[in-house]
Structures are given as structure tokens and as C-alpha cells.
Design an enzyme around this catalytic site. Structure first.
Site, mmCIF file in Angstrom:
data_model
loop_
_atom_site.group_PDB
_atom_site.id
_atom_site.type_symbol
_atom_site.label_atom_id
_atom_site.label_comp_id
_atom_site.label_asym_id
_atom_site.label_seq_id
_atom_site.Cartn_x
_atom_site.Cartn_y
_atom_site.Cartn_z
ATOM 1 N N LYS A 218 1.016 -1.352 -0.128
ATOM 2 C CA LYS A 218 0.062 0.195 0.013
ATOM 3 C C LYS A 218 0.878 1.381 0.020
ATOM 4 O O LYS A 218 1.974 1.367 0.339
ATOM 5 C CB LYS A 218 -0.775 -0.093 1.222
ATOM 6 C CG LYS A 218 -2.242 -1.058 0.735
ATOM 7 C CD LYS A 218 -2.983 -1.080 1.924
ATOM 8 C CE LYS A 218 -4.390 -1.940 1.484
ATOM 9 N NZ LYS A 218 -5.241 -2.276 2.654
ATOM 10 N N ARG A 252 -2.952 -10.083 5.678
ATOM 11 C CA ARG A 252 -3.647 -10.104 4.105
ATOM 12 C C ARG A 252 -2.259 -9.587 3.466
ATOM 13 O O ARG A 252 -1.751 -8.366 3.611
ATOM 14 C CB ARG A 252 -4.876 -9.202 3.913
ATOM 15 C CG ARG A 252 -5.348 -9.263 2.275
ATOM 16 C CD ARG A 252 -6.431 -8.395 2.586
ATOM 17 N NE ARG A 252 -7.341 -8.512 1.258
ATOM 18 C CZ ARG A 252 -6.977 -7.796 0.356
ATOM 19 N NH1 ARG A 252 -6.072 -6.859 0.425
ATOM 20 N NH2 ARG A 252 -7.413 -7.829 -0.833
HETATM 21 C C1 YH5 Z 1 -7.648 -4.721 4.072
HETATM 22 O O1 YH5 Z 1 -6.710 -3.856 4.234
HETATM 23 N N1 YH5 Z 1 -7.308 -4.000 1.136
HETATM 24 S S1 YH5 Z 1 -8.332 -4.195 -1.163
HETATM 25 C C2 YH5 Z 1 -4.050 -0.310 -2.906
HETATM 26 C C3 YH5 Z 1 -2.822 -0.582 -3.070
HETATM 27 C C4 YH5 Z 1 -2.145 -1.856 -2.605
HETATM 28 C C5 YH5 Z 1 -3.340 -2.857 -2.272
HETATM 29 C C6 YH5 Z 1 -0.887 -0.098 -4.632
HETATM 30 N N2 YH5 Z 1 -9.175 -5.469 0.618
HETATM 31 C C7 YH5 Z 1 -7.921 -4.703 2.696
HETATM 32 O O2 YH5 Z 1 -5.076 -4.600 -1.179
HETATM 33 N N3 YH5 Z 1 -9.606 -6.409 3.046
HETATM 34 C C8 YH5 Z 1 -8.282 -4.398 0.298
HETATM 35 O O3 YH5 Z 1 -1.710 0.386 -3.493
HETATM 36 C C9 YH5 Z 1 -8.907 -5.426 2.084
HETATM 37 N N4 YH5 Z 1 -8.237 -5.456 4.624
HETATM 38 C C10 YH5 Z 1 -9.245 -6.086 4.283
HETATM 39 N N5 YH5 Z 1 -9.817 -6.797 5.387
HETATM 40 C C11 YH5 Z 1 -6.790 -2.891 -1.435
HETATM 41 C C12 YH5 Z 1 -5.493 -3.438 -1.463
HETATM 42 C C13 YH5 Z 1 -4.494 -2.364 -2.207
HETATM 43 C C14 YH5 Z 1 -4.895 -1.069 -2.183
#
Ligand code: YH5
Length: 274
Positions: A218, A252
Site C-alpha cells: 500500500k 493479508r
Molecule cells: C484490507 O486492508 N484491502 S483491497 C492499494 C494498493 C495496494 C493494495 C498499491 N481489501 C484490505 O489491497 N480487506 C483490500 O496500493 C482488504 N483489509 C481487508 N480486510 C486494497 C488493496 C490495495 C490497495
């Protein structure tokens, strides 16, 4: 060991991320996509993922919502296919009641909802299905949540939100001992808010429920390291270890093998210190 109804989790555990949004694949073919997803899931299971989280709705900052039928078409065939090739537990990353119901019928065993069951019919679906559910905090909606996040006390406000959501869910018949909570790293938060939440994770073990954390790749980690999204694995692993030291039970993650190894080391050290 964590017990969430029929699901037993040797914490800290890794939830591997399986995105089935169109932009997460290189080309368009339907069977190609399914095969890529199956291979990724099999690899993550071999690498030690305890759960595979399958999501068809992009919840990245700025993302628009996905129509129900489109989300079903993306998610359900993948849940069925992953179910057919491995026994690994599957969670469905969705905020829609219909997707929850169909995914559980197709072989998923847990609901992961970034909207904490605030969508139409979602609390009732979770209560009817009787499966473990992760309730995540988010300020605002994905499309606009990063515009002006504001809190007077981010840790207290996120904890109060999670407590309120647990209460609402229990009232409609979700068993409290099936609930996992998540501070929602990156969901309507500044980089400072995100770091503050990770630093104070123990206060987010609301009603002593287990905490799930999603920090993998993230943007706060990009900000701290000046790395692009595909260069954030070491930063993600460091954040995962710190989250576990501060009490997280489930991480996760995209990079399952690296995270599993790091958590084995963290766990051994934590156990020796007790
Ligand atoms: C979470 O924290 N996050 S989807 C932006 C990014 C990288 C990854 C490059 N679903 C979560 O993974 N479910 C998502 O920047 C989730 N907790 C739970 N429980 C977003 C994601 C991501 C977003």
C-alpha cells in the site's frame, strides 16, 4: 490457536490476495484469466497461505463500484475453480449480499467486507450464512476516501466504529465469536493515520476479537520507502512483522512466501519472550 466457528486458525496466519479485477490480468481471455487465478491460488496455498481472499471489486483509492452481475461473473467461477483444486480456506472480498451468498454456496468459508456489512442486506446475509466475517473500518467511499481524511483521534475513532459494527451485527444474529476486526489500512486515512494505527494495534482488539491487517504494497509503504508498488515487498514484510508484534492475528498479503517465512520467525521470537 484461533477458533472462528468451524475455522481454526494457527495465528499469526497469512491470507493470500487473489484479485480477479480485469486490470489485474495482462490480457482478456476468459479461460486465461481463470487459469492464471487457479495457478496463483495453488502457488499461494503451497507457500503456506492459510486463506485465499478472492475479490472482484477494486477498492483502491479512486475506484468506481462494480455492478452486481459483473462482480458475480468475476468471482464465482474463480471460487469454484479454486475450491476444486485445493482444500485451502477461501474468503470472499465483497460488500454485496448476493455475492456473499453465492460465494459461500460455491465453496468460500469466510466473508471479508471492507464496508463492515453496511451494504443492503449484508448483515442479514452474514447472519444467515453463519460463517466467519471480517469487519473493516473505512472513512468515506473508495472513490473519494483519500480526498480529505480527518480524525481527532484515529485510534479511538476506528475502535469505536468497530465496536459499533460488532454491536449492530450481533443484534441481527451474527455470532460475536465469528467476527474479526480490521483497522482498514489505507481506507480514508493519511500516511500518518496509517502508521499511528499500526503502532497502536492492541487498542484495536475491540471486544478481544482477532485483528486482521492488510498493509501489503500500500501507498503508505511507498511513501516511507520511496518505492513503486512492485518494489514494496520488503516494506510490506516489515509492516506485517510489526503488526504481528503488536497483536495482529491475520495478515493479508500479496507476497505469501516471504510473509509466511517472516511470520514464522516473528512468532518464534514472540513465543520465546513470553
Ligand atoms: C484490507 O486492508 N484491502 S483491497 C492499494 C494498493 C495496494 C493494495 C498499491 N481489501 C484490505 O489491497 N480487506 C483490500 O496500493 C482488504 N483489509 C481487508 N480486510 C486494497 C488493496 C490495495 C490497495
Amino acid at each position: 490457536m484461533l477458533t472462528l466457528g468451524p475455522l481454526q486458525i494457527a495465528a499469526p496466519a497469512v491470507m493470500g490476495i487473489l484479485n480477479v479485477t480485469p486490470d489485474s490480468f495482462s490480457d482478456g481471455g476468459h479461460f486465461d484469466n481463470l487459469n492464471i487465478a487457479i495457478r496463483q491460488a495453488a502457488t499461494m496455498a503451497e507457500e503456506g497461505a492459510f486463506l485465499i481472499d478472492i475479490g472482484g471489486e477494486s477498492t483502491r483509492p479512486g475506484a468506481a463500484s462494480v455492478p452486481e452481475q459483473e462482480e458475480l461473473d468475476r468471482v464465482i467461477p474463480v471460487v469454484e475453480a479454486v475450491r476444486s483444486i485445493t482444500d485451502v480456506a477461501i474468503s470472499v472480498d465483497t460488500s454485496k449480499a448476493v455475492v456473499m451468498r453465492e460465494a459461500i454456496a460455491a465453496g468460500a468459508c469466510m466473508i471479508n467486507d471492507v464496508a463492515a456489512l453496511r451494504g443492503d442486506g449484508a448483515m442479514q446475509a452474514a447472519a444467515d450464512l453463519g460463517v466467519p466475517v471480517c469487519l473493516m473500518h473505512m472513512q468515506g467511499k473508495p472513490r473519494t476516501m483519500q480526498e480529505r481524511p480527518h480524525y481527532d483521534d484515529v485510534v479511538a475513532e476506528v475502535a469505536a466504529f468497530l465496536d459499533e459494527r460488532i454491536g449492530a451485527c450481533v443484534e441481527v444474529g451474527v455470532a460475536e465469536d465469528m467476527i474479526i476486526v480490521d483497522p482498514g489500512f489505507g481506507f480514508g486515512k493519511t500516511h500518518v493515520h496509517n502508521v499511528e494505527l499500526l503502532a497502536n494495534l492492541r487498542q484495536l482488539r475491540v471486544r478481544e476479537r482477532p485483528v486482521l491487517v492488510g498493509v501489503s504494497r500500500k501507498s503508505t509503504l511507498g511513501k516511507l520507502t520511496d518505492r513503486e508498488v512492485h518494489e514494496r515487498m520488503p516494506a510490506s514484510v516489515a509492516a506485517a512483522v510489526m503488526a504481528v508484534v503488536n497483536g495482529a492475528s491475520i495478515i493479508r498479503a500479496h507476497d505469501v512466501q516471504a510473509t509466511v517465512d517472516a511470520l514464522k520467525v516473528a512468532r518464534a521470537i514472540i513465543e520465546a519472550s513470553e
